[in-house]
Design a protein around this motif. Structure first.
Motif, PDB file in Angstrom:
ATOM      1  N   VAL A 186      -5.955 -13.712   8.201  1.00 17.14           N
ATOM      2  CA  VAL A 186      -5.202 -12.463   8.170  1.00 17.14           C
ATOM      3  C   VAL A 186      -4.930 -12.155   6.705  1.00 17.14           C
ATOM      4  N   VAL A 187      -5.463 -11.017   6.228  1.00 19.28           N
ATOM      5  CA  VAL A 187      -5.394 -10.676   4.808  1.00 19.28           C
ATOM      6  C   VAL A 187      -4.678  -9.340   4.642  1.00 19.28           C
ATOM      7  N   GLN A 188      -3.729  -9.288   3.717  1.00 19.75           N
ATOM      8  CA  GLN A 188      -3.053  -8.039   3.394  1.00 19.75           C
ATOM      9  C   GLN A 188      -4.020  -7.133   2.639  1.00 19.75           C
ATOM     10  N   ILE A 189      -4.086  -5.865   3.007  1.00 20.71           N
ATOM     11  CA  ILE A 189      -4.954  -4.907   2.323  1.00 20.71           C
ATOM     12  C   ILE A 189      -4.157  -4.265   1.192  1.00 20.71           C
ATOM     13  N   ASP A 190      -4.560  -4.485  -0.036  1.00 22.77           N
ATOM     14  CA  ASP A 190      -3.829  -3.976  -1.198  1.00 22.77           C
ATOM     15  C   ASP A 190      -3.746  -2.450  -1.219  1.00 22.77           C
ATOM     16  N   GLU A 191      -4.840  -1.780  -0.842  1.00 24.07           N
ATOM     17  CA  GLU A 191      -4.862  -0.323  -0.871  1.00 24.07           C
ATOM     18  C   GLU A 191      -4.030   0.303   0.246  1.00 24.07           C
ATOM     19  N   ALA A 192      -3.754  -0.464   1.291  1.00 18.52           N
ATOM     20  CA  ALA A 192      -2.982   0.032   2.444  1.00 18.52           C
ATOM     21  C   ALA A 192      -1.958  -1.036   2.827  1.00 18.52           C
ATOM     22  N   PRO A 193      -0.808  -1.062   2.177  1.00 16.19           N
ATOM     23  CA  PRO A 193       0.153  -2.148   2.375  1.00 16.19           C
ATOM     24  C   PRO A 193       0.722  -2.268   3.794  1.00 16.19           C
ATOM     25  N   LEU A 194       0.551  -1.232   4.619  1.00 18.45           N
ATOM     26  CA  LEU A 194       1.050  -1.304   5.992  1.00 18.45           C
ATOM     27  C   LEU A 194      -0.016  -1.804   6.965  1.00 18.45           C
ATOM     28  N   ARG A 195      -1.184  -2.228   6.442  1.00 19.84           N
ATOM     29  CA  ARG A 195      -2.279  -2.708   7.289  1.00 19.84           C
ATOM     30  C   ARG A 195      -2.738  -4.080   6.833  1.00 19.84           C
ATOM     31  N   GLN A 196      -3.306  -4.813   7.779  1.00 21.79           N
ATOM     32  CA  GLN A 196      -3.879  -6.119   7.489  1.00 21.79           C
ATOM     33  C   GLN A 196      -5.320  -6.147   7.995  1.00 21.79           C
ATOM     34  N   ARG A 197      -6.158  -6.882   7.296  1.00 24.57           N
ATOM     35  CA  ARG A 197      -7.541  -7.080   7.731  1.00 24.57           C
ATOM     36  C   ARG A 197      -7.617  -8.439   8.416  1.00 24.57           C
ATOM     37  N   LEU A 198      -8.195  -8.432   9.618  1.00 20.67           N
ATOM     38  CA  LEU A 198      -8.391  -9.666  10.368  1.00 20.67           C
ATOM     39  C   LEU A 198      -9.840 -10.097  10.245  1.00 20.67           C
ATOM     40  N   ILE A 199     -10.040 -11.363   9.974  1.00 23.17           N
ATOM     41  CA  ILE A 199     -11.377 -11.948   9.976  1.00 23.17           C
ATOM     42  C   ILE A 199     -11.487 -12.712  11.291  1.00 23.17           C
ATOM     43  N   ILE A 200     -12.521 -12.390  12.071  1.00 26.08           N
ATOM     44  CA  ILE A 200     -12.683 -12.954  13.408  1.00 26.08           C
ATOM     45  C   ILE A 200     -14.000 -13.713  13.468  1.00 26.08           C
ATOM     46  N   THR A 201     -13.930 -14.943  13.939  1.00 26.72           N
ATOM     47  CA  THR A 201     -15.102 -15.801  14.027  1.00 26.72           C
ATOM     48  C   THR A 201     -15.405 -16.105  15.486  1.00 26.72           C
TER      49      THR A 201
END
Length: 155
Positions: free
Chosen positions: A120-135
């Motif tokens: 789970v990574v915080q998106i710097d350009e959109a502080p109210l969103r997170q990027r999920l990496i799914i394997t």
């Protein structure tokens, strides 16, 4: 890349393009071509799978977490993982489970597992969103047999 599956005799009429290939309850890919003796499979993390609707649920349900954490649009960049963006307030954590919830897929696949949230990574350009990496939990290349949830009719 794509995989070629050898079909069991008499199954080619029951398998259609778009059918889901699974190992247990894990989706590993979709059928893209069907011949008399072989079928072609593209894995879930292949870039040509397109956008896929999914739901995220806690790996360990409890009264402290919602039973449905987020509904997402899953996509792949062609690497070993997939990704999606969620609101930062969703409560998604590493280890949570991603389930197929896409009406454009065969109905037999609804609720099957697409993968696990591994980052789970915080998106710097959109502080109210997170990027999920799914394997994906299972990969077609790691097994010798898969099951195709065929939607065709037997002749």
């Amino acid at each position: 890349g794509t995989l070629e599956l050898k079909l069991v005799r008499g199954t080619s009429s029951r398998i259609l393009v778009g059918d889901i290939a699974v190992i247990g309850s894990d989706v590993i890919g979709r059928i893209t071509r069907v011949g008399m003796t072989r079928a072609q499979l593209i894995p879930m993390n292949h870039k040509d799978i397109g956008l896929t609707r999914a739901s995220i649920v806690p790996a360990h349900p409890s009264n402290l977490r919602s039973p449905l954490l987020a509904e997402i649009i899953l996509q792949s960049n062609g690497g070993p993982t997939m990704f999606a963006d969620v609101p930062a307030t969703s409560g998604v954590q590493t280890g949570d489970i991603v389930h197929l919830n896409d009406p454009s897929w065969p109905r037999s696949g609804t609720g099957l597992t697409l993968g696990v949230v591994t980052e789970v990574v915080q998106i710097d350009e959109a502080p109210l969103r997170q990027r999920l990496i799914i394997t994906p939990r299972r990969r077609a290349r790691d097994v010798s047999r898969v099951i195709v949830l065929g939607t065709g009719e037997e002749e």
